[in-house]
Write a protein that holds these residues in place. Structure first.
Motif, short mmCIF file in Angstrom:
data_model
loop_
_atom_site.label_atom_id
_atom_site.label_comp_id
_atom_site.label_asym_id
_atom_site.label_seq_id
_atom_site.Cartn_x
_atom_site.Cartn_y
_atom_site.Cartn_z
N LYS A 19 0.82 -1.22 0.00
CA LYS A 19 0.00 0.00 0.00
C LYS A 19 0.85 1.27 0.00
O LYS A 19 0.53 2.24 -0.69
N LYS A 20 1.95 1.28 0.74
CA LYS A 20 2.81 2.46 0.85
C LYS A 20 3.45 2.84 -0.48
O LYS A 20 3.87 3.98 -0.67
N GLU A 21 3.57 1.91 -1.41
CA GLU A 21 4.20 2.17 -2.71
C GLU A 21 3.23 2.74 -3.74
O GLU A 21 3.64 3.09 -4.83
N LEU A 22 1.94 2.80 -3.40
CA LEU A 22 0.92 3.24 -4.36
C LEU A 22 0.40 4.63 -4.01
O LEU A 22 0.48 5.07 -2.87
N LEU A 23 -0.14 5.29 -5.00
CA LEU A 23 -0.75 6.60 -4.84
C LEU A 23 -2.25 6.40 -4.65
O LEU A 23 -2.89 5.71 -5.45
N ARG A 24 -2.83 6.98 -3.61
CA ARG A 24 -4.24 6.77 -3.29
C ARG A 24 -5.09 7.95 -3.74
O ARG A 24 -4.71 9.11 -3.58
N PHE A 25 -6.25 7.63 -4.29
CA PHE A 25 -7.28 8.60 -4.62
C PHE A 25 -8.48 8.24 -3.74
O PHE A 25 -8.73 7.06 -3.48
N VAL A 26 -9.21 9.24 -3.29
CA VAL A 26 -10.32 8.98 -2.37
C VAL A 26 -11.57 9.73 -2.80
O VAL A 26 -11.50 10.84 -3.29
N ARG A 27 -12.70 9.04 -2.64
CA ARG A 27 -14.02 9.66 -2.83
C ARG A 27 -14.64 9.77 -1.45
O ARG A 27 -14.86 8.78 -0.77
N GLN A 28 -14.92 11.01 -1.05
CA GLN A 28 -15.54 11.24 0.26
C GLN A 28 -16.92 10.61 0.27
O GLN A 28 -17.62 10.63 -0.72
N SER A 29 -17.32 10.06 1.38
CA SER A 29 -18.60 9.37 1.46
C SER A 29 -19.80 10.31 1.33
O SER A 29 -20.87 9.88 0.92
N HIS A 30 -19.62 11.59 1.62
CA HIS A 30 -20.73 12.54 1.55
C HIS A 30 -20.89 13.22 0.19
O HIS A 30 -21.77 14.04 0.02
N GLY A 31 -20.07 12.88 -0.78
CA GLY A 31 -20.16 13.53 -2.08
C GLY A 31 -19.54 12.70 -3.17
O GLY A 31 -19.19 11.55 -2.97
N ILE A 32 -19.41 13.32 -4.33
CA ILE A 32 -18.83 12.60 -5.46
C ILE A 32 -17.47 13.16 -5.86
O ILE A 32 -16.87 12.70 -6.81
N GLU A 33 -16.97 14.15 -5.12
CA GLU A 33 -15.67 14.73 -5.44
C GLU A 33 -14.55 13.74 -5.13
O GLU A 33 -14.54 13.10 -4.08
#
Length: 103
Positions: A19-33
């Motif tokens: 996991k530490k070697e990867l770049l994370r993208f996140v979608r907040q649970s309250h929206g679609i951003e």
């Protein structure tokens, strides 16, 4: 012997890496951003990519990241996220090179 490091799969090339070697993208649970989460600490649904501009582009354009985040990603958002990620990688690489040169 300690516990094994968490492993995640790249949304583009499907390679399993720590996991530490990867770049994370996140979608907040309250929206679609969707946001980039390099510290890997923001709450919400996460998707991972190899820290390679080609993998990031492929994950965004072919929909692998959208599937991982369980949301649609528009063209403007694809362009924004791609540019943010490439800039982050450029800065991060420069900082690593400066750190190694000073030792």
């Amino acid at each position: 012997m300690g516990p094994a490091a968490p492993v995640r799969r790249c949304a583009a090339c499907r390679t399993r890496r720590p996991k530490k070697e990867l770049l994370r993208f996140v979608r907040q649970s309250h929206g679609i951003e969707i946001e980039m989460d390099p510290e890997q600490r923001r709450p919400g649904r996460g998707g991972y990519c190899c820290p390679d501009p080609a993998c990031i582009d492929k994950a965004l354009r072919r929909g692998g990241l959208a599937r991982a985040l369980r949301t649609a990603v528009g063209r403007a958002e694809i362009a924004r996220l791609g540019a943010e990620a490439v800039e982050y990688l450029r800065e991060h690489s420069a900082q690593e090179l400066r750190g190694k040169g000073g030792s």
